[in-house]
Design a protein around this motif. Structure first.
Motif, PDB file in Angstrom:
ATOM      1  N   GLU A   1     -16.916  14.334  23.090  1.00  0.00           N
ATOM      2  CA  GLU A   1     -15.470  14.286  23.279  1.00  0.00           C
ATOM      3  C   GLU A   1     -14.796  13.845  21.980  1.00  0.00           C
ATOM      4  OE1 GLU A   1     -13.829  15.359  25.705  1.00  0.00           O
ATOM      5  OE2 GLU A   1     -15.029  15.233  27.542  1.00  0.00           O
ATOM      6  N   PRO A   2     -13.523  14.205  21.769  1.00  0.00           N
ATOM      7  CA  PRO A   2     -12.795  13.691  20.605  1.00  0.00           C
ATOM      8  C   PRO A   2     -12.797  12.170  20.599  1.00  0.00           C
ATOM      9  CG  PRO A   2     -11.562  15.451  21.669  1.00  0.00           C
ATOM     10  CD  PRO A   2     -12.709  15.129  22.579  1.00  0.00           C
ATOM     11  N   SER A   3     -12.803  11.593  19.415  1.00  0.00           N
ATOM     12  CA  SER A   3     -12.915  10.139  19.289  1.00  0.00           C
ATOM     13  C   SER A   3     -11.615   9.450  19.688  1.00  0.00           C
ATOM     14  CB  SER A   3     -13.255   9.761  17.847  1.00  0.00           C
ATOM     15  OG  SER A   3     -12.091   9.857  17.030  1.00  0.00           O
ATOM     16  N   PRO A   4     -11.695   8.148  19.981  1.00  0.00           N
ATOM     17  CA  PRO A   4     -10.464   7.362  20.112  1.00  0.00           C
ATOM     18  C   PRO A   4      -9.704   7.346  18.789  1.00  0.00           C
ATOM     19  CG  PRO A   4     -12.390   6.147  20.927  1.00  0.00           C
ATOM     20  CD  PRO A   4     -12.909   7.353  20.198  1.00  0.00           C
ATOM     21  N   ILE A   5      -8.434   7.017  18.851  1.00  0.00           N
ATOM     22  CA  ILE A   5      -7.592   6.948  17.649  1.00  0.00           C
ATOM     23  C   ILE A   5      -7.448   5.490  17.231  1.00  0.00           C
ATOM     24  CG2 ILE A   5      -5.331   7.469  16.654  1.00  0.00           C
ATOM     25  CD1 ILE A   5      -5.013   9.686  18.696  1.00  0.00           C
ATOM     26  N   SER A   6      -7.739   5.205  15.971  1.00  0.00           N
ATOM     27  CA  SER A   6      -7.560   3.855  15.422  1.00  0.00           C
ATOM     28  C   SER A   6      -6.158   3.731  14.834  1.00  0.00           C
ATOM     29  CB  SER A   6      -8.607   3.570  14.340  1.00  0.00           C
ATOM     30  OG  SER A   6      -9.911   3.579  14.892  1.00  0.00           O
ATOM     31  N   SER A   7      -5.581   2.564  14.976  1.00  0.00           N
ATOM     32  CA  SER A   7      -4.213   2.339  14.506  1.00  0.00           C
ATOM     33  C   SER A   7      -4.165   2.203  12.989  1.00  0.00           C
ATOM     34  CB  SER A   7      -3.637   1.068  15.137  1.00  0.00           C
ATOM     35  OG  SER A   7      -2.412   0.711  14.515  1.00  0.00           O
ATOM     36  N   PRO A   8      -3.151   2.810  12.346  1.00  0.00           N
ATOM     37  CA  PRO A   8      -2.957   2.594  10.907  1.00  0.00           C
ATOM     38  C   PRO A   8      -2.084   1.384  10.608  1.00  0.00           C
ATOM     39  CG  PRO A   8      -1.465   4.277  11.658  1.00  0.00           C
ATOM     40  CD  PRO A   8      -2.258   3.845  12.868  1.00  0.00           C
ATOM     41  N   PHE A   9      -1.838   0.549  11.602  1.00  0.00           N
ATOM     42  CA  PHE A   9      -0.996  -0.620  11.386  1.00  0.00           C
ATOM     43  C   PHE A   9      -1.767  -1.929  11.529  1.00  0.00           C
ATOM     44  CE2 PHE A   9       2.290   2.522  12.834  1.00  0.00           C
ATOM     45  CZ  PHE A   9       2.794   2.733  11.570  1.00  0.00           C
ATOM     46  N   THR A  10      -3.093  -1.847  11.445  1.00  0.00           N
ATOM     47  CA  THR A  10      -3.894  -3.065  11.427  1.00  0.00           C
ATOM     48  C   THR A  10      -3.937  -3.625  10.009  1.00  0.00           C
ATOM     49  OG1 THR A  10      -5.935  -1.875  10.951  1.00  0.00           O
ATOM     50  CG2 THR A  10      -5.358  -2.181  13.286  1.00  0.00           C
ATOM     51  N   THR A  11      -4.301  -4.893   9.900  1.00  0.00           N
ATOM     52  CA  THR A  11      -4.458  -5.499   8.578  1.00  0.00           C
ATOM     53  C   THR A  11      -5.524  -4.773   7.774  1.00  0.00           C
ATOM     54  OG1 THR A  11      -3.796  -7.652   9.445  1.00  0.00           O
ATOM     55  CG2 THR A  11      -4.989  -7.641   7.367  1.00  0.00           C
ATOM     56  N   ALA A  12      -6.610  -4.379   8.437  1.00  0.00           N
ATOM     57  CA  ALA A  12      -7.700  -3.688   7.725  1.00  0.00           C
ATOM     58  C   ALA A  12      -7.214  -2.381   7.110  1.00  0.00           C
ATOM     59  CB  ALA A  12      -8.862  -3.426   8.678  1.00  0.00           C
ATOM     60  N   TYR A  13      -6.450  -1.611   7.863  1.00  0.00           N
ATOM     61  CA  TYR A  13      -5.945  -0.342   7.324  1.00  0.00           C
ATOM     62  C   TYR A  13      -4.983  -0.591   6.171  1.00  0.00           C
ATOM     63  CZ  TYR A  13      -3.694   4.209   6.967  1.00  0.00           C
ATOM     64  OH  TYR A  13      -3.201   5.409   6.490  1.00  0.00           O
ATOM     65  N   GLN A  14      -4.127  -1.585   6.312  1.00  0.00           N
ATOM     66  CA  GLN A  14      -3.147  -1.852   5.265  1.00  0.00           C
ATOM     67  C   GLN A  14      -3.823  -2.321   3.972  1.00  0.00           C
ATOM     68  OE1 GLN A  14      -0.090  -0.910   5.566  1.00  0.00           O
ATOM     69  NE2 GLN A  14      -0.298  -0.378   7.730  1.00  0.00           N
ATOM     70  N   ILE A  15      -4.892  -3.103   4.095  1.00  0.00           N
ATOM     71  CA  ILE A  15      -5.630  -3.520   2.891  1.00  0.00           C
ATOM     72  C   ILE A  15      -6.333  -2.317   2.257  1.00  0.00           C
ATOM     73  CG2 ILE A  15      -7.588  -4.885   2.057  1.00  0.00           C
ATOM     74  CD1 ILE A  15      -6.772  -7.052   4.041  1.00  0.00           C
TER      75      ILE A  15
END
Length: 485
Positions: free
Chosen positions: A363-377
C-alpha cells in the motif's frame, strides 16, 4: 483565519527555536585529504555486494563480509566508540549513544547491496574507477554513497573530539534493499521493536536533487524531500484456451490474441490523476498543468501508473500455444489502494478466460509532516549546503520504494532524500550503466551529513552547542498545502 494565524505563528516560533539551538561556531574538519576520500570510496565499490533476484545466480556473501572488514579498517574510531551489532549475519547497526536517554534517537538509514551489472555496457570499470574527476562504479549513487559519507562524517566528528551527542544516533545499513529488505532492514526494525526503540526521525535514501533545467525552463535546483512513497502491485495475467495447437489449423481466438486484447485495454485506459495531489506533493506546485502533463517525470507523480513489463508465450513458430502470460506493474499513488487498482483492472479486462496472479504488493506509505523540527533542520541543512545556488526545498512523493516500509511503526517522521544534484543522465545511470559521482559531489555529501548531524543536536562534551548559521531562513511555507489545513 484565526487558526491560520496561530499556525503561522507556531512556525515562526519553531524557526526561532531551531535557530537558537544551532550556531556557526563549530568547525569540524575532515581528517582525510580529497584524494584519500576519493580512493577510499572507490575501494568500497570494488566489493561485489550484489543482490541477485534470480535463482540462477547465487549471492556471494563472502563479498558482504569483506565489506564489513573494509569498514572496520577504514573507520577505526567509529568501531572503537560506537556499538556495532550485526543483524541477521550481514546487516549492520551502529549505535552512537547519547547522554540524554529521554530523547528519541535519530536513524540514518541506507544499504550497501547493489544491483547486478552488464559489464559489456559499461565504458568504465563497474567495480570502481576514477576518471576525469569522477568516481565510477555500481553503488556510487545507489547506495554506498550514503553508507560511506555518513561513516566519513562521523569518523571526522569523533576525531575532532565530539565524542558523545546528546541524542542517540543509529547508523542502519541493510544488505538486501534491492530484494525488498526482508532479511536486512526488516530485521533491524524488528530489533528496535524488541528493544522498545521509538525514533524521533529516520533519514533514508531518496531521489537526487533535480539539477537546473532538469525540467526544461525551470532554472532552480529542486531539493525534493520524500515525505511519502507510492505503493505497488505486481501481477501475472494468464490466458488459456483448449484448441488444436498446429499453426496450419488456427483457432478463431488464440491465447495470445485474448491476452493481447486485455493488455491493450489496460494500456489504453490509464488511471486518472488524483484531484489536488499537489497539496500532498508540493513539488508539483512549482509547475503549471501543461508542464506537468508534458513531462513524464512530473506526470507520473499525479497518478497510479501502469507498465506492461514482460510477456511469454509459445516455443516454436509453427506451434500455437495454449497459454500466454504477461506481467504488469502498477505504482500506486496515495489516494488509490491495492484493492481499487485490482478491481479496476479486472473490470477493464472483463474476460473470465484470463486469470490474475498477484506476485507483489504494498500500500502507499503514510505521509510524514514537513513541519516537524526534524524536517526543518534537514531543510536548513540543505540551504546551508547548497546556499550558493538557487534551490527550492519541497516535500514530495518518492515514486520508488525504500526500506522505510519496514519502519512505519517506528516513527511518524520519515524523510527520503539524496543530497546530490543530478541531471537526467545521472538518473538513467542508477541501475543502468556508467553510474558515477564526481569527487567534488562525494566530498560535499560527506560535508552534508556532517552538518546534518551537528545541526540536529549539540554534543555533551562541547562548549559549542550550536551550529547552523542563524541568518538562514525557513521561508517555503505554502498556504495551499494539505499540511496547513
Amino acid at each position: 483565519m484565526i487558526f491560520k494565524f496561530f499556525f503561522i505563528f507556531f512556525l515562526i516560533i519553531l524557526v526561532i527555536k531551531i535557530s537558537e539551538s544551532v550556531d556557526s561556531t563549530v568547525n569540524v574538519h575532515l581528517i582525510k585529504s580529497r584524494t584519500e576520500l576519493a580512493y577510499s570510496f572507490k575501494e568500497s565499490l570494488s566489493f561485489k555486494t550484489i543482490s541477485f533476484d534470480d535463482e540462477s545466480n547465487k549471492i556471494d556473501y563472502d563479498e558482504f563480509l569483506k565489506f564489513h572488514n573494509f569498514l572496520q579498517n577504514k573507520f577505526p574510531i567509529i568501531h572503537r566508540v560506537l556499538k556495532r551489532t550485526v543483524i541477521n549475519k550481514y546487516s549492520l547497526l551502529f549505535e552512537w549513544t547519547g547522554s540524554d536517554k529521554t530523547l528519541k534517537p535519530l536513524l540514518l538509514n541506507s544499504h550497501y547491496d547493489v544491483v547486478p551489472v552488464t559489464e559489456s555496457e559499461w565504458t568504465f570499470n563497474p567495480w570502481g574507477e576514477i576518471r576525469n574527476d569522477n568516481i565510477y562504479g555500481r553503488g556510487s549513487i545507489d547506495n554506498k554513497v550514503i553508507v560511506m559519507a555518513t561513516m566519513e562524517s562521523i569518523e571526522a566528528i569523533l576525531a575532532n573530539n565530539y565524542t558523545q551527542p546528546i541524542r542517540t544516533i543509529y547508523l542502519c545499513f541493510g544488505h538486501d534493499e534491492e530484494l525488498g529488505g526482508l532479511n536486512g532492514h526488516r530485521m533491524i526494525a524488528r530489533h528496535f521493536r524488541e528493544n522498545l526503540v521509538r525514533a524521533e526521525a529516520i533519514f533514508d535514501e531518496g531521489c537526487p536533487f533535480l539539477a537546473s533545467n532538469f525540467v526544461p525552463g525551470f532554472h532552480d535546483i529542486i531539493a525534493g524531500v520524500g515525505v511519502f512513497e507510492k505503493g505497488y502491485l505486481f501481477y501475472k495475467l494468464t490466458s488459456k484456451v483448449n484448441s488444436f495447437t498446429h499453426s496450419a489449423i488456427p483457432p478463431k481466438e488464440s491465447a495470445i490474441g485474448i491476452l493481447s486484447k486485455a493488455l491493450a485495454k489496460i494500456e489504453s485506459n490509464p488511471f486518472a490523476p488524483i484531484e489536488n495531489i499537489e497539496k500532498k506533493n508540493q513539488l508539483l506546485q512549482l509547475f503549471n498543468g501543461e508542464t506537468i502533463k508534458s513531462n513524464p517525470f512530473l506526470d507520473a507523480m499525479t497518478k497510479t501508473t501502469t507498465a506492461l513489463s514482460m510477456i511469454h508465450a509459445g516455443t516454436k513458430p509453427n506451434i500455437i500455444p495454449t497459454t500466454a502470460s504477461a506481467w504488469v506493474s502498477h505504482r500506486i499513488i496515495n489516494g488509490n489502494s491495492i484493492e481499487y487498482v485490482k478491481s479496476r483492472i479486472l473490470d477493464l479486462i472483463n474476460d473470465t478466460r484470463i486469470t490474475m496472479e498477484i506476485e507483489g504488493f504494498l500500500e502507499p506509505s503514510p505521509i510524514s509532516s514537513p513541519f516537524t523540527t526534524a524536517y526543518q533542520i534537514l531543510k536548513q541543512t540543505i540551504y546551508q549546503q547548497f546556499g550558493g545556488y538557487n534551490v527550492k526545498v519541497v516535500p514530495t512523493q518518492l515514486m520508488a520504494n525504500t526500506d522505510t516500509r519496514h519502519y512505519w511503526d517506528i516513527t511518524d517522521n520519515i524523510y527520503r532524500f539524496m543530497p546530490i544534484v543530478g541531471n537526467f543522465m545521472d538518473f538513467v545511470s542508477i541501475h543502468g550503466s556508467n553510474e558515477k559521482i564526481s569527487i567534488d559531489d562525494y566530498i560535499k555529501t560527506i560535508h552534508f551529513y556532517k552538518k546534518l548531524i551537528l545541526n540536529f543536536q549539540p554534543f555533551s562534551n562541547s562548549s559549542n552547542s550550536n551550529y547552523i548559521n542563524k541568518n538562514l531562513k525557513i521561508n517555503d511555507y505554502c498556504p495551499n498545502s494539505i499540511y496547513s489545513k
